[in-house]
Scaffold this motif. Structure first.
Motif, PDB file in Angstrom:
ATOM      1  N   THR A   1      -6.628   0.357   5.681  1.00  8.50           N
ATOM      2  CA  THR A   1      -5.384   0.882   6.258  1.00  8.50           C
ATOM      3  C   THR A   1      -4.855   0.034   7.416  1.00  8.50           C
ATOM      4  OG1 THR A   1      -6.613   2.389   7.695  1.00  8.50           O
ATOM      5  CG2 THR A   1      -5.870   3.252   5.557  1.00  8.50           C
TER       6      THR A   1
ATOM      7  N   ILE B   1       0.997   4.253  -2.864  1.00 13.52           N
ATOM      8  CA  ILE B   1       0.731   5.671  -2.563  1.00 13.52           C
ATOM      9  C   ILE B   1       1.913   6.529  -2.979  1.00 13.52           C
ATOM     10  CG2 ILE B   1       0.385   7.322  -0.690  1.00 13.52           C
ATOM     11  CD1 ILE B   1      -1.353   5.154   0.684  1.00 13.52           C
ATOM     12  N   ARG B   2       3.128   6.044  -2.709  1.00 16.52           N
ATOM     13  CA  ARG B   2       4.325   6.798  -3.123  1.00 16.52           C
ATOM     14  C   ARG B   2       4.408   6.913  -4.643  1.00 16.52           C
ATOM     15  NH1 ARG B   2       8.561   4.095   1.092  1.00 16.52           N
ATOM     16  NH2 ARG B   2       8.123   5.493   2.829  1.00 16.52           N
TER      17      ARG B   2
ATOM     18  N   TRP C   1      -5.067  -1.298  -6.715  1.00 16.74           N
ATOM     19  CA  TRP C   1      -4.953  -0.213  -7.683  1.00 16.74           C
ATOM     20  C   TRP C   1      -5.690  -0.711  -8.911  1.00 16.74           C
ATOM     21  CZ3 TRP C   1      -3.088   4.669  -8.040  1.00 16.74           C
ATOM     22  CH2 TRP C   1      -2.871   5.175  -9.330  1.00 16.74           C
TER      23      TRP C   1
ATOM     24  N   ARG D   1      -5.177  14.221  -9.355  1.00 10.88           N
ATOM     25  CA  ARG D   1      -6.171  13.703  -8.417  1.00 10.88           C
ATOM     26  C   ARG D   1      -7.548  14.147  -8.859  1.00 10.88           C
ATOM     27  NH1 ARG D   1      -5.710  13.460  -2.716  1.00 10.88           N
ATOM     28  NH2 ARG D   1      -7.882  12.805  -2.757  1.00 10.88           N
TER      29      ARG D   1
ATOM     30  N   TYR E   1      -8.603   6.770  -3.221  1.00  9.53           N
ATOM     31  CA  TYR E   1      -8.094   7.895  -3.995  1.00  9.53           C
ATOM     32  C   TYR E   1      -8.393   7.625  -5.460  1.00  9.53           C
ATOM     33  CZ  TYR E   1      -5.414   9.060   0.170  1.00  9.53           C
ATOM     34  OH  TYR E   1      -5.042   9.384   1.445  1.00  9.53           O
TER      35      TYR E   1
ATOM     36  N   LEU F   1      -7.370   3.879  -6.224  1.00  9.65           N
ATOM     37  CA  LEU F   1      -6.588   3.200  -5.214  1.00  9.65           C
ATOM     38  C   LEU F   1      -7.495   3.073  -3.995  1.00  9.65           C
ATOM     39  CD1 LEU F   1      -2.964   3.957  -4.160  1.00  9.65           C
ATOM     40  CD2 LEU F   1      -4.732   3.628  -2.458  1.00  9.65           C
TER      41      LEU F   1
ATOM     42  N   ALA G   1       1.945   9.427  -5.866  1.00  8.68           N
ATOM     43  CA  ALA G   1       2.419  10.781  -5.567  1.00  8.68           C
ATOM     44  C   ALA G   1       3.499  11.220  -6.554  1.00  8.68           C
ATOM     45  CB  ALA G   1       2.953  10.848  -4.136  1.00  8.68           C
TER      46      ALA G   1
ATOM     47  N   LEU H   1       0.833  -1.204   0.000  1.00 13.01           N
ATOM     48  CA  LEU H   1       0.000   0.000   0.000  1.00 13.01           C
ATOM     49  C   LEU H   1       0.868   1.254   0.000  1.00 13.01           C
ATOM     50  CD1 LEU H   1      -2.582   1.664   0.255  1.00 13.01           C
ATOM     51  CD2 LEU H   1      -2.561   1.153   2.712  1.00 13.01           C
TER      52      LEU H   1
END
Length: 124
Positions: free
Chosen positions: A110, A50-51, A117, A64, A93, A106, A54, A46
């Motif tokens: 958590t 996310i990285r 994805w 986004r 996201y 995504l 970004a 995860l």
């Protein structure tokens, strides 16, 4: 190509068909082609996703789909989580490729890092 006929000069250009757009042939563009649908199995997976998202946003490849596009209840839930500094149990996201318009999502739990994805329109 220039032709000379009886003293008159005529310009002619060969007829070249235009290249089809990415959407006409339903293929991802070169920028987002490597963003395949896949599942996360751990918090590290995860975090990596996310990285990567970004980085692609910073490069200008993805944008986004912001909270203004969320429904009323989704927006309220997001604002509530931010206000209490609580990490929501599930994150979602949404992104859009700035080149070809493909959309991605995504989603993840958590607590254990599971989720995925997904490229919009793919079955896997």
């Amino acid at each position: 190509m220039m032709r000379v006929c009886g003293g008159d000069r005529h310009w002619s250009s060969p007829k070249v068909p235009s290249a089809p757009s990415y959407k006409e042939i339903d293929l991802p563009c070169d920028e987002c082609a490597e963003l395949h649908t896949h599942q996360f199995r751990s918090p590290d997976d995860l975090l990596h996703a996310i990285r990567l998202a970004a980085i692609e946003v910073d490069r200008g490849v993805l944008s986004r789909i912001l909270s203004e596009e969320l429904s009323g209840p989704e927006h309220e839930a997001l604002e509530s989580a931010f206000a209490t500094h609580a990490l929501p149990g599930v994150v979602r996201y949404r992104f859009k490729c700035t080149v070809c318009g493909d959309r991605f999502e995504l989603t993840a739990d958590t607590a254990n890092g599971t989720g995925g994805w997904t490229r919009e329109g793919t079955d896997t």
